[in-house]
Design a protein around this motif. Structure first.
Motif, mmCIF file in Angstrom:
data_model
loop_
_atom_site.group_PDB
_atom_site.id
_atom_site.type_symbol
_atom_site.label_atom_id
_atom_site.label_comp_id
_atom_site.label_asym_id
_atom_site.label_seq_id
_atom_site.Cartn_x
_atom_site.Cartn_y
_atom_site.Cartn_z
ATOM 1 N N ASP A 1 -8.650 14.235 -2.768
ATOM 2 C CA ASP A 1 -8.550 12.867 -3.281
ATOM 3 C C ASP A 1 -9.375 11.891 -2.462
ATOM 4 O O ASP A 1 -10.082 11.042 -3.004
ATOM 5 C CB ASP A 1 -7.083 12.412 -3.283
ATOM 6 N N GLU A 2 -9.283 12.019 -1.137
ATOM 7 C CA GLU A 2 -9.988 11.053 -0.301
ATOM 8 C C GLU A 2 -11.505 11.188 -0.444
ATOM 9 O O GLU A 2 -12.243 10.213 -0.363
ATOM 10 C CB GLU A 2 -9.574 11.201 1.170
ATOM 11 N N ASN B 1 -4.466 5.821 -7.398
ATOM 12 C CA ASN B 1 -4.068 4.815 -6.423
ATOM 13 C C ASN B 1 -5.158 4.611 -5.381
ATOM 14 O O ASN B 1 -5.404 3.485 -4.929
ATOM 15 C CB ASN B 1 -2.753 5.211 -5.752
ATOM 16 N N GLY B 2 -5.844 5.694 -5.017
ATOM 17 C CA GLY B 2 -6.962 5.571 -4.084
ATOM 18 C C GLY B 2 -8.089 4.740 -4.660
ATOM 19 O O GLY B 2 -8.704 3.918 -3.964
ATOM 20 N N LYS C 1 -2.162 9.931 -7.201
ATOM 21 C CA LYS C 1 -2.668 9.638 -5.846
ATOM 22 C C LYS C 1 -4.167 9.298 -5.897
ATOM 23 O O LYS C 1 -4.635 8.388 -5.204
ATOM 24 C CB LYS C 1 -2.420 10.830 -4.925
ATOM 25 N N THR C 2 -4.906 10.039 -6.736
ATOM 26 C CA THR C 2 -6.328 9.743 -6.909
ATOM 27 C C THR C 2 -6.523 8.333 -7.448
ATOM 28 O O THR C 2 -7.356 7.560 -6.953
ATOM 29 C CB THR C 2 -6.965 10.740 -7.898
ATOM 30 N N ARG D 1 -6.964 1.043 -4.611
ATOM 31 C CA ARG D 1 -7.077 0.432 -3.272
ATOM 32 C C ARG D 1 -8.532 0.160 -2.914
ATOM 33 O O ARG D 1 -8.863 -0.904 -2.389
ATOM 34 C CB ARG D 1 -6.457 1.364 -2.231
ATOM 35 N N THR D 2 -9.392 1.126 -3.194
ATOM 36 C CA THR D 2 -10.806 0.967 -2.849
ATOM 37 C C THR D 2 -11.416 -0.215 -3.582
ATOM 38 O O THR D 2 -12.117 -1.038 -2.983
ATOM 39 C CB THR D 2 -11.579 2.250 -3.203
ATOM 40 N N VAL E 1 -12.447 9.606 -3.887
ATOM 41 C CA VAL E 1 -12.421 8.150 -3.818
ATOM 42 C C VAL E 1 -13.624 7.609 -3.055
ATOM 43 O O VAL E 1 -14.098 6.495 -3.316
ATOM 44 C CB VAL E 1 -11.090 7.673 -3.205
ATOM 45 N N SER E 2 -14.168 8.404 -2.138
ATOM 46 C CA SER E 2 -15.310 7.934 -1.348
ATOM 47 C C SER E 2 -16.551 7.697 -2.218
ATOM 48 O O SER E 2 -17.465 6.977 -1.822
ATOM 49 C CB SER E 2 -15.648 8.948 -0.252
ATOM 50 N N HIS F 1 0.810 -1.211 0.000
ATOM 51 C CA HIS F 1 0.000 0.000 0.000
ATOM 52 C C HIS F 1 0.847 1.266 0.000
ATOM 53 O O HIS F 1 0.426 2.297 -0.483
ATOM 54 C CB HIS F 1 -0.942 0.010 1.211
#
Length: 339
Positions: free
Chosen positions: A295-296, A325-326, A322-323, A329-330, A299-300, A123
């Motif tokens: 970004d967070e 990658n988020g 970064k977006t 991961r999600t 991603v939500s 991660h």
């Protein structure tokens, strides 16, 4: 493999989900490129192809499965206006795809090194997993060539007819279709007539590789021109050459509702890659600060987009590795069959 099978089999092999890259031009600017030019990101094909390759690689290392070439604003007419010949202009279109393919090759080489050294993607590190990666050749709208912001309005005037648009895009589409790309991404389509022009071109020129159509919206109901999204998506659904339909360069808050609208008329995979939600001012050619989402927060939304019916997920303007990658991961966490 037939155009209709390429994406469906690709999605089947990846658990029904694929990740598209994020913003290109805004990442190039972050790397120091000056894009204050009618060619926008395509300027870097002339001045700094190494930056384009690096941004593609950054997105692959963030988890993207599909990277989009730097040809959104690359047109033969735009290059000719800069003094380039027809041959030089066509060569730059091919170069945009070559650079993306070089980034893919370099990524695979890095994956091989990581595997040989027994390293695993974690991660907190680059995603170095050998997997099928597609290169999409970007085709921006006629409004993008004008560089006056009209791709955000779709208002081309009465003189820009269906035949005019087909003639404008024809040679560019031919060149990109034969460039070695896996598919063509018709992006930020602002109105119904341009969607129809693309669909007819694909048939008239017997384009062999598949395409996707993505539209943009500023009200969450219609495309930016005010044309019905349902009518626009129906054009994509009716074309045997188009293998996915969706939305790009649109604020995240509108995406779920737009997916549900598209599902009313389309059975093909739905692709979404919204912008950060920030507002672009075409007059001063800059982004209005503090109008987007973090970004967070971006991603939500992803799980809801997946539940609504999207299969391909990425980002557009002002989104970053970064977006992406988020998103990776999600979707990895919530789809055990993703990888």
């Amino acid at each position: 493999m037939s155009p209709s099978l390429l994406l469906s089999q690709y999605l089947e092999n990846s658990g029904g989900i694929a990740i598209v890259d994020g913003g290109l031009a805004t990442e190039l600017e972050r790397h120091g490129a000056d894009l204050n030019d009618p060619l926008w990101s395509a300027k870097c094909l002339l001045t700094s192809p190494h930056l384009v390759r690096q941004v593609h690689l950054d997105y692959l290392e963030a988890g993207a499965d599909i990277i989009i070439s730097a040809s959104y604003q690359a047109t033969i007419q735009g290059f000719r206006a800069k003094g380039l010949s027809q041959e030089e202009s066509e060569a730059l279109l091919r170069k945009s795809v070559d650079i993306a393919c070089e980034a893919r090759d370099l990524y695979y080489k890095n994956c091989g090194k990581a595997s040989a050294e027994g390293l695993e993607a974690r991660h907190d590190s680059k995603i170095l997993k050998s997997r099928p990666i597609l290169v999409a050749a970007s085709v921006g709208s006629y409004g993008a060539y004008l560089a006056d912001g009209s791709e955000y309005s779709g208002n081309y005037g009465d003189t820009v007819t269906l035949d005019y648009l087909k003639d404008f895009h024809r040679r560019r589409v031919q060149v990109l279709a034969e460039s070695g790309a896996d598919l063509i991404a018709f992006e930020t389509i602002p109105n119904k007539v341009e969607a129809q022009a693309y669909a007819e071109l694909l048939n008239e020129e017997n384009i062999k590789i598949p395409a996707w159509f993505t539209f943009s919206s500023k009200d969450g109901e219609n495309v930016v021109s005010g044309d019905s999204l349902l009518e626009c998506a129906s054009i994509a659904e009716a074309s045997k050459k188009v293998v996915a339909v969706g939305i790009n360069c649109t604020p995240p808050r509108f995406i779920e509702g737009l997916i549900l609208l598209i599902k009313k008329v389309a059975t093909k995979p739905i692709i979404i890659y919204p912008n950060s939600g920030e507002t672009y001012d075409p007059i001063v050619k800059n982004w209005v600060q503090n109008t987007g989402v973090q970004d967070e927060d971006f991603v939500s939304y992803v799980k809801n987009w997946q539940k609504a019916g999207a299969s391909l997920f990425g980002g557009c303007c002002r989104t970053t590795p970064k977006t992406i990658n988020g998103i990776y991961r999600t979707l990895s966490e919530h789809s055990v069959s993703l990888r």
